[in-house]
Every structure is written in C-alpha cells, then in structure tokens.
Design a protein around this motif. Structure first.
Motif, PDB file in Angstrom:
ATOM      1  N   SER A 239      -5.027  -2.828   2.644  1.00 34.56           N
ATOM      2  CA  SER A 239      -4.711  -2.320   1.270  1.00 34.56           C
ATOM      3  C   SER A 239      -5.460  -2.948   0.322  1.00 34.56           C
ATOM      4  O   SER A 239      -6.000  -2.400  -0.647  1.00 34.56           O
ATOM      5  CB  SER A 239      -3.037  -2.754   1.155  1.00 34.56           C
ATOM      6  OG  SER A 239      -2.883  -4.076   1.162  1.00 34.56           O
ATOM      7  N   GLU A 240      -5.949  -4.249   0.351  1.00 34.65           N
ATOM      8  CA  GLU A 240      -6.757  -4.886  -0.371  1.00 34.65           C
ATOM      9  C   GLU A 240      -8.232  -4.203  -0.325  1.00 34.65           C
ATOM     10  O   GLU A 240      -8.964  -3.910  -1.380  1.00 34.65           O
ATOM     11  CB  GLU A 240      -7.123  -6.335  -0.118  1.00 34.65           C
ATOM     12  CG  GLU A 240      -5.785  -7.133  -0.434  1.00 34.65           C
ATOM     13  CD  GLU A 240      -5.861  -8.658   0.184  1.00 34.65           C
ATOM     14  OE1 GLU A 240      -6.659  -8.867   1.105  1.00 34.65           O
ATOM     15  OE2 GLU A 240      -5.113  -9.654  -0.536  1.00 34.65           O
TER      16      GLU A 240
ATOM     17  N   LYS B  89      -8.436  -0.950  -2.325  1.00 34.73           N
ATOM     18  CA  LYS B  89      -8.423  -1.215  -3.821  1.00 34.73           C
ATOM     19  C   LYS B  89      -9.706  -1.687  -4.276  1.00 34.73           C
ATOM     20  O   LYS B  89     -10.428  -1.452  -5.177  1.00 34.73           O
ATOM     21  CB  LYS B  89      -7.329  -2.660  -4.047  1.00 34.73           C
ATOM     22  CG  LYS B  89      -5.963  -2.265  -4.260  1.00 34.73           C
ATOM     23  CD  LYS B  89      -5.156  -3.218  -4.451  1.00 34.73           C
ATOM     24  CE  LYS B  89      -3.671  -3.033  -3.933  1.00 34.73           C
ATOM     25  NZ  LYS B  89      -2.915  -4.231  -4.328  1.00 34.73           N
TER      26      LYS B  89
ATOM     27  N   GLN C  98      -6.600   5.753  -8.468  1.00 26.16           N
ATOM     28  CA  GLN C  98      -6.146   6.310  -7.213  1.00 26.16           C
ATOM     29  C   GLN C  98      -5.965   7.660  -7.159  1.00 26.16           C
ATOM     30  O   GLN C  98      -6.386   8.455  -6.002  1.00 26.16           O
ATOM     31  CB  GLN C  98      -4.745   5.928  -7.089  1.00 26.16           C
ATOM     32  CG  GLN C  98      -4.388   4.362  -6.584  1.00 26.16           C
ATOM     33  CD  GLN C  98      -3.159   4.028  -6.444  1.00 26.16           C
ATOM     34  OE1 GLN C  98      -2.168   4.792  -6.832  1.00 26.16           O
ATOM     35  NE2 GLN C  98      -2.791   2.666  -6.095  1.00 26.16           N
TER      36      GLN C  98
ATOM     37  N   ASN D 180      -1.760   5.537  -2.657  1.00 22.07           N
ATOM     38  CA  ASN D 180      -0.624   4.546  -3.210  1.00 22.07           C
ATOM     39  C   ASN D 180      -0.217   3.943  -2.009  1.00 22.07           C
ATOM     40  O   ASN D 180       0.110   2.814  -2.174  1.00 22.07           O
ATOM     41  CB  ASN D 180       0.072   5.262  -4.173  1.00 22.07           C
ATOM     42  CG  ASN D 180       1.289   4.191  -4.585  1.00 22.07           C
ATOM     43  OD1 ASN D 180       2.185   3.874  -3.928  1.00 22.07           O
ATOM     44  ND2 ASN D 180       0.672   3.636  -5.733  1.00 22.07           N
TER      45      ASN D 180
ATOM     46  N   GLU E   2      -2.393   1.397  -0.231  1.00 24.10           N
ATOM     47  CA  GLU E   2      -2.677   0.197  -1.287  1.00 24.10           C
ATOM     48  C   GLU E   2      -1.594  -0.714  -1.281  1.00 24.10           C
ATOM     49  O   GLU E   2      -1.614  -1.786  -1.429  1.00 24.10           O
ATOM     50  CB  GLU E   2      -3.201   0.824  -2.579  1.00 24.10           C
ATOM     51  CG  GLU E   2      -4.449   1.111  -2.633  1.00 24.10           C
ATOM     52  CD  GLU E   2      -5.022   1.144  -3.949  1.00 24.10           C
ATOM     53  OE1 GLU E   2      -4.150   0.623  -5.043  1.00 24.10           O
ATOM     54  OE2 GLU E   2      -5.943   1.854  -4.202  1.00 24.10           O
TER      55      GLU E   2
END
Length: 67
Positions: A4-5, A8, A15, A30, A33
């Motif tokens: 998830s990092e 980003k 997004q 989403n 993330e």
C-alpha cells in the motif's frame, strides 16, 4: 515497505488518474492503498509497465514473491 505504501509512492498523481492510466477503477487503487486487497499478477504487470514507461523504480518480482 508495504505494498500500500509502494502504490502511494509510485502513482505520483491522484488515485483516479492512476487508475485510469492502468485501466482499473478508482476503487481498486483505493483498496490497494488501504491494504484491503492486493493487485493480481496481471495488475502487477500493468503497474510495472507504467513504472517503466515513467522511469519510476518498482521491482515487481519482489512484490510477486511477497504475494
């Protein structure tokens, strides 16, 4: 770094714009993330191709192994 990092860091845009660039939904990005889901192998390949095209470091082989 968690996936998830990584997302980003990699997306470098909204997004919604990233989702459109990959051909997936905003909701999908989403969920990646927030850690609610992980991308499929096909999606990882699309992310890898996006990163290569935009000179963004991303080692998809490590992500597949973390799977």
């Amino acid at each position: 770094m968690s996936f998830s990092e990584d997302i980003k860091t990699v997306r470098q845009m909204s997004q919604e714009a990233f989702a459109q660039a990959l051909g997936v939904s905003f909701t999908t990005v989403n969920r990646w993330e927030t850690g609610k889901s992980k991308p499929s192998y096909k999606a990882l390949k699309m992310i890898s191709e996006y990163c290569k095209a935009n000179s963004i470091p991303f080692d998809v082989s490590k992500k597949i192994m973390e799977g």
